[in-house]
Design a protein around this motif. Structure first.
Motif, PDB file in Angstrom:
ATOM      1  N   ASP A 195       1.023  -1.199  -0.364  1.00  0.00           N
ATOM      2  CA  ASP A 195      -0.220   0.107  -0.021  1.00  0.00           C
ATOM      3  C   ASP A 195       0.773   1.490  -0.887  1.00  0.00           C
ATOM      4  N   GLU A 196       2.118   1.742   0.804  1.00  0.00           N
ATOM      5  CA  GLU A 196       2.868   2.508   0.894  1.00  0.00           C
ATOM      6  C   GLU A 196       3.584   3.096  -0.449  1.00  0.00           C
ATOM      7  N   ILE A 197       4.106   2.261  -0.779  1.00  0.00           N
ATOM      8  CA  ILE A 197       4.849   1.876  -2.190  1.00  0.00           C
ATOM      9  C   ILE A 197       3.997   2.198  -3.695  1.00  0.00           C
ATOM     10  N   ILE A 198       2.167   2.008  -3.991  1.00  0.00           N
ATOM     11  CA  ILE A 198       1.120   2.296  -4.631  1.00  0.00           C
ATOM     12  C   ILE A 198       0.880   3.579  -4.386  1.00  0.00           C
ATOM     13  N   ASN A 199       0.651   3.904  -3.561  1.00  0.00           N
ATOM     14  CA  ASN A 199       0.209   5.226  -2.656  1.00  0.00           C
ATOM     15  C   ASN A 199       1.620   6.007  -2.732  1.00  0.00           C
ATOM     16  N   TRP A 200       2.463   6.081  -2.611  1.00  0.00           N
ATOM     17  CA  TRP A 200       3.580   6.301  -3.151  1.00  0.00           C
ATOM     18  C   TRP A 200       3.611   7.132  -4.738  1.00  0.00           C
ATOM     19  N   VAL A 201       4.049   5.574  -5.520  1.00  0.00           N
ATOM     20  CA  VAL A 201       3.938   6.050  -7.072  1.00  0.00           C
ATOM     21  C   VAL A 201       2.478   6.705  -7.746  1.00  0.00           C
ATOM     22  N   GLN A 202       1.610   6.385  -6.724  1.00  0.00           N
ATOM     23  CA  GLN A 202       0.296   7.243  -7.158  1.00  0.00           C
ATOM     24  C   GLN A 202       0.270   8.675  -7.557  1.00  0.00           C
ATOM     25  N   ASP A 203       0.855   8.889  -6.378  1.00  0.00           N
ATOM     26  CA  ASP A 203       1.402  10.769  -6.049  1.00  0.00           C
ATOM     27  C   ASP A 203       1.719  11.221  -7.151  1.00  0.00           C
ATOM     28  N   LEU A 204       3.136  10.277  -7.404  1.00  0.00           N
ATOM     29  CA  LEU A 204       3.959  10.485  -8.331  1.00  0.00           C
ATOM     30  C   LEU A 204       3.939  11.165  -9.713  1.00  0.00           C
ATOM     31  N   ARG A 205       2.972   9.901 -10.165  1.00  0.00           N
ATOM     32  CA  ARG A 205       2.564   9.858 -11.238  1.00  0.00           C
ATOM     33  C   ARG A 205       1.487  10.799 -11.801  1.00  0.00           C
ATOM     34  N   ASN A 206       0.846  11.337 -10.677  1.00  0.00           N
ATOM     35  CA  ASN A 206      -0.651  11.588 -11.005  1.00  0.00           C
ATOM     36  C   ASN A 206      -2.193  10.253 -11.396  1.00  0.00           C
ATOM     37  N   GLU A 207      -1.345   9.129 -10.760  1.00  0.00           N
ATOM     38  CA  GLU A 207      -2.549   7.706 -10.862  1.00  0.00           C
ATOM     39  C   GLU A 207      -3.155   8.223  -9.687  1.00  0.00           C
ATOM     40  N   ARG A 208      -4.398   7.363  -9.667  1.00  0.00           N
ATOM     41  CA  ARG A 208      -5.095   6.761  -9.024  1.00  0.00           C
ATOM     42  C   ARG A 208      -5.597   5.183  -8.817  1.00  0.00           C
ATOM     43  N   PHE A 209      -5.081   4.363  -8.610  1.00  0.00           N
ATOM     44  CA  PHE A 209      -4.854   3.035  -7.735  1.00  0.00           C
ATOM     45  C   PHE A 209      -5.785   2.688  -6.753  1.00  0.00           C
ATOM     46  N   LEU A 210      -5.809   3.136  -5.224  1.00  0.00           N
ATOM     47  CA  LEU A 210      -6.087   3.319  -4.465  1.00  0.00           C
ATOM     48  C   LEU A 210      -7.148   4.385  -4.186  1.00  0.00           C
ATOM     49  N   THR A 211      -7.997   3.602  -2.848  1.00  0.00           N
ATOM     50  CA  THR A 211      -8.970   4.410  -1.968  1.00  0.00           C
ATOM     51  C   THR A 211      -8.137   5.186  -1.401  1.00  0.00           C
ATOM     52  N   LYS A 212      -8.725   6.312  -0.361  1.00  0.00           N
ATOM     53  CA  LYS A 212      -8.216   6.608   0.716  1.00  0.00           C
ATOM     54  C   LYS A 212      -7.804   5.766   1.588  1.00  0.00           C
ATOM     55  N   ASP A 213      -8.892   4.209   1.676  1.00  0.00           N
ATOM     56  CA  ASP A 213      -8.432   3.845   3.030  1.00  0.00           C
ATOM     57  C   ASP A 213      -8.234   2.354   2.617  1.00  0.00           C
ATOM     58  N   ASN A 214      -7.145   2.909   1.666  1.00  0.00           N
ATOM     59  CA  ASN A 214      -6.218   1.361   1.126  1.00  0.00           C
ATOM     60  C   ASN A 214      -6.800   0.261   1.027  1.00  0.00           C
ATOM     61  N   LYS A 215      -7.928   0.947  -0.331  1.00  0.00           N
ATOM     62  CA  LYS A 215      -8.515  -0.748  -1.282  1.00  0.00           C
ATOM     63  C   LYS A 215      -8.433   0.048  -2.818  1.00  0.00           C
ATOM     64  N   ILE A 216      -8.534  -1.151  -3.564  1.00  0.00           N
ATOM     65  CA  ILE A 216      -8.554  -1.026  -4.696  1.00  0.00           C
ATOM     66  C   ILE A 216     -10.058  -0.550  -5.150  1.00  0.00           C
ATOM     67  N   ASP A 217      -9.140   0.836  -6.111  1.00  0.00           N
ATOM     68  CA  ASP A 217     -10.470   1.734  -6.709  1.00  0.00           C
ATOM     69  C   ASP A 217     -10.291   1.030  -8.407  1.00  0.00           C
ATOM     70  N   LEU A 218     -11.694  -0.144  -8.256  1.00  0.00           N
ATOM     71  CA  LEU A 218     -11.400  -0.789  -9.215  1.00  0.00           C
ATOM     72  C   LEU A 218     -11.850  -0.007 -10.417  1.00  0.00           C
ATOM     73  N   GLU A 219     -12.645   1.274 -10.413  1.00  0.00           N
ATOM     74  CA  GLU A 219     -13.651   2.135 -10.790  1.00  0.00           C
ATOM     75  C   GLU A 219     -12.315   2.991 -12.099  1.00  0.00           C
ATOM     76  N   ALA A 220     -11.230   3.496 -11.315  1.00  0.00           N
ATOM     77  CA  ALA A 220     -10.045   4.014 -11.400  1.00  0.00           C
ATOM     78  C   ALA A 220      -9.307   2.951 -12.743  1.00  0.00           C
ATOM     79  N   CYS A 221      -8.932   1.876 -11.647  1.00  0.00           N
ATOM     80  CA  CYS A 221      -7.874   0.814 -12.594  1.00  0.00           C
ATOM     81  C   CYS A 221      -8.309   0.454 -13.526  1.00  0.00           C
ATOM     82  N   LEU A 222      -9.327   0.310 -14.192  1.00  0.00           N
ATOM     83  CA  LEU A 222     -10.668  -0.083 -15.278  1.00  0.00           C
ATOM     84  C   LEU A 222     -10.651   1.113 -16.442  1.00  0.00           C
ATOM     85  N   ALA A 223     -10.685   2.424 -15.751  1.00  0.00           N
ATOM     86  CA  ALA A 223     -10.791   3.575 -16.481  1.00  0.00           C
ATOM     87  C   ALA A 223      -9.544   3.454 -17.123  1.00  0.00           C
ATOM     88  N   ALA A 224      -8.321   3.389 -16.263  1.00  0.00           N
ATOM     89  CA  ALA A 224      -6.973   3.593 -16.857  1.00  0.00           C
ATOM     90  C   ALA A 224      -6.910   2.502 -18.072  1.00  0.00           C
TER      91      ALA A 224
END
Length: 449
Positions: free
Chosen positions: A420-449
């Motif tokens: 979770d920590e590394i995914i959060n770091w990367v999504q902020d670095l690349r301006n992407e969204r993979f996880l919700t604020k409570d560290n659950k997979i954001d399926l809608e955002a992932c599939l849209a990407a």
């Protein structure tokens, strides 16, 4: 290469007739006297002279080449690995096609030198290309084996593009990839269902079988040796022995004398036990935490592996521990499956390289084959150098590595805090969204990407 008058001995993969008395007993000194080897070049360019003379002989004496062929292999992708595969497969008499976006830049004959780390040539191999095209319709229909050699994030799009051209008249067509990250079998099953393919077998190699690079794009590659053991998953599983006989043996063991393949019981063993998705994100994160991911001068940028430090080693261990949590849950959920090759980082490293690495850090700092690899960076307008967040360490190893492991963890009810920590770091670095604020997979955002 010594400049002696001793006749050159044919290296493995070099047709003996090329160096026969019919060619006048060619010697090293003869080669150095050729017009394209000036006196200034001789001490430094003997390798280039040999290569040029080798290709000259090939072009003028095609009749001496063996005609027997075994299978038709289409390589999809034209990176470093293709420069080794084409000569290796050609040396074992396969018909080889190439799907490349730059077909005009490829030679009909591709050469590969096997070198040690002192750049001494141990063996030379060559392979002729049957077809070279940027059009799937030209190179897919006659393929018995379709082999993807490209970044992981391109697998799915490539499969969708080539699927309409897979032969339906052949009894069996193997579709595989040289690197087993990301649940490759799921992607193949997707095109099987969409195109109603009933004759496809999927396979995936756990790790790239050798260290290599393309020295001259489209004509010449270098292989620095192979792994001691290779792992492959195949579905249906009973097709492994046949695939090994007609293909796998010929891409490593036949040429290098090492790297025999063993069969993983499941693709999930590869999904959870291939090292790039663990190594690359943890090392990049460690560099970011230690240096802020930036350096004033290029010479200040650490080597990616040779300068591996304690902080990066700790990051890797924490990430691998999360993977072990998922691996253990898999074993508990399916106790009847062996998962023999679903290993942690050090177990995998010791197995495929047959080494006794003491710890994570020394497995990199003492590696003979990885020492020259620099950290991927981009040059900023400020003049500084920053970790390149657009390289495949991010585009492959997060969405097609950590995120898949995160999803499996959620299905099994397991927590993976460092993932979770590394995914959060990367999504902020690349301006992407993979996880919700409570560290659950954001399926809608992932599939849209």
């Amino acid at each position: 290469r010594t400049g002696s008058d001793k006749p050159l001995r044919p290296r493995c993969g070099t047709p003996p007739a090329i160096l026969s008395p019919g060619f006048g007993g060619v010697t090293n000194r003869d080669l150095c006297s050729l017009p394209f080897a000036s006196s200034q070049e001789r001490p430094h360019r003997k390798g280039l002279v040999l290569r040029k003379y080798f290709f000259l002989l090939l072009e003028t004496n095609r009749s001496i080449m063996p005609e027997e062929k075994q299978t038709t292999v289409t390589i999809v992708g034209d990176g470093n690995a293709a420069h080794v595969l084409i000569p290796f497969l050609g040396d074992t008499h396969h018909t080889v096609n190439l799907m490349s976006l730059r077909p005009d830049d490829w030679s009909q004959t591709v050469m590969c030198e096997v070198q040690n780390m002192k750049h001494e040539v141990l063996h030379t191999f060559h392979g002729d290309l049957n077809k070279i095209s940027s059009d799937y319709a030209d190179v897919i229909p006659d393929a018995d084996i379709i082999f993807l050699c490209m970044p992981v994030h391109q697998y799915r799009n490539a499969l969708k593009a080539l699927a309409p051209y897979i032969s339906r008249s052949k009894k069996e067509v193997f579709i595989g990839t040289i690197y087993g990250q990301a649940g490759f079998n799921w992607m193949v099953h997707e095109i099987e269902k969409k195109y109603k393919l009933t004759n496809v077998a999927a396979f995936s190699i756990g790790l790239i079988p050798w260290v290599c690079r393309g020295e001259e794009y489209g004509s010449y590659g270098i292989c620095y040796g192979g792994k001691k053991v290779n792992i492959c998953a195949v579905t249906p599983p009973d097709r492994f022995d046949h695939l090994n006989e007609i293909f796998l043996e010929d891409i490593c063991h036949t040429q290098l004398g090492c790297g025999k393949f063993v069969q993983a019981c499941s693709f999930i063993s590869l999904t959870l036990s291939v090292d790039n998705q663990i190594i690359h994100p943890s090392r990049c994160y460690g560099l970011w935490k230690r240096y802020g991911g930036k350096w004033k001068n290029y010479d200040d940028v650490p080597f990616f592996y040779k300068d591996f430090d304690d902080l990066s080693a700790d990051c890797l261990k924490r990430l691998d521990d999360d993977y072990s949590t998922v691996r253990n849950a898999i074993r508990k959920h399916w106790p009847d499956r062996p998962f023999k090759y679903m290993l942690n980082y050090l177990e995998l490293d010791r197995f495929v390289y047959q080494t006794d690495s003491a710890d994570i850090k020394t497995s990199f700092t003492e590696s003979e084959t990885l020492g020259k690899i620099k950290t991927p960076v981009r040059h900023l307008e400020s003049g500084e150098y920053q970790i390149d967040e657009h390289c495949r360490f991010f585009t492959d190893d997060i969405p097609y590595g950590l995120l898949i492991t995160k999803w499996i963890a959620e299905q099994l009810g397991e927590e993976v805090p460092f993932v979770d920590e590394i995914i959060n770091w990367v999504q902020d670095l690349r301006n992407e969204r993979f996880l919700t604020k409570d560290n659950k997979i954001d399926l809608e955002a992932c599939l849209a990407a």
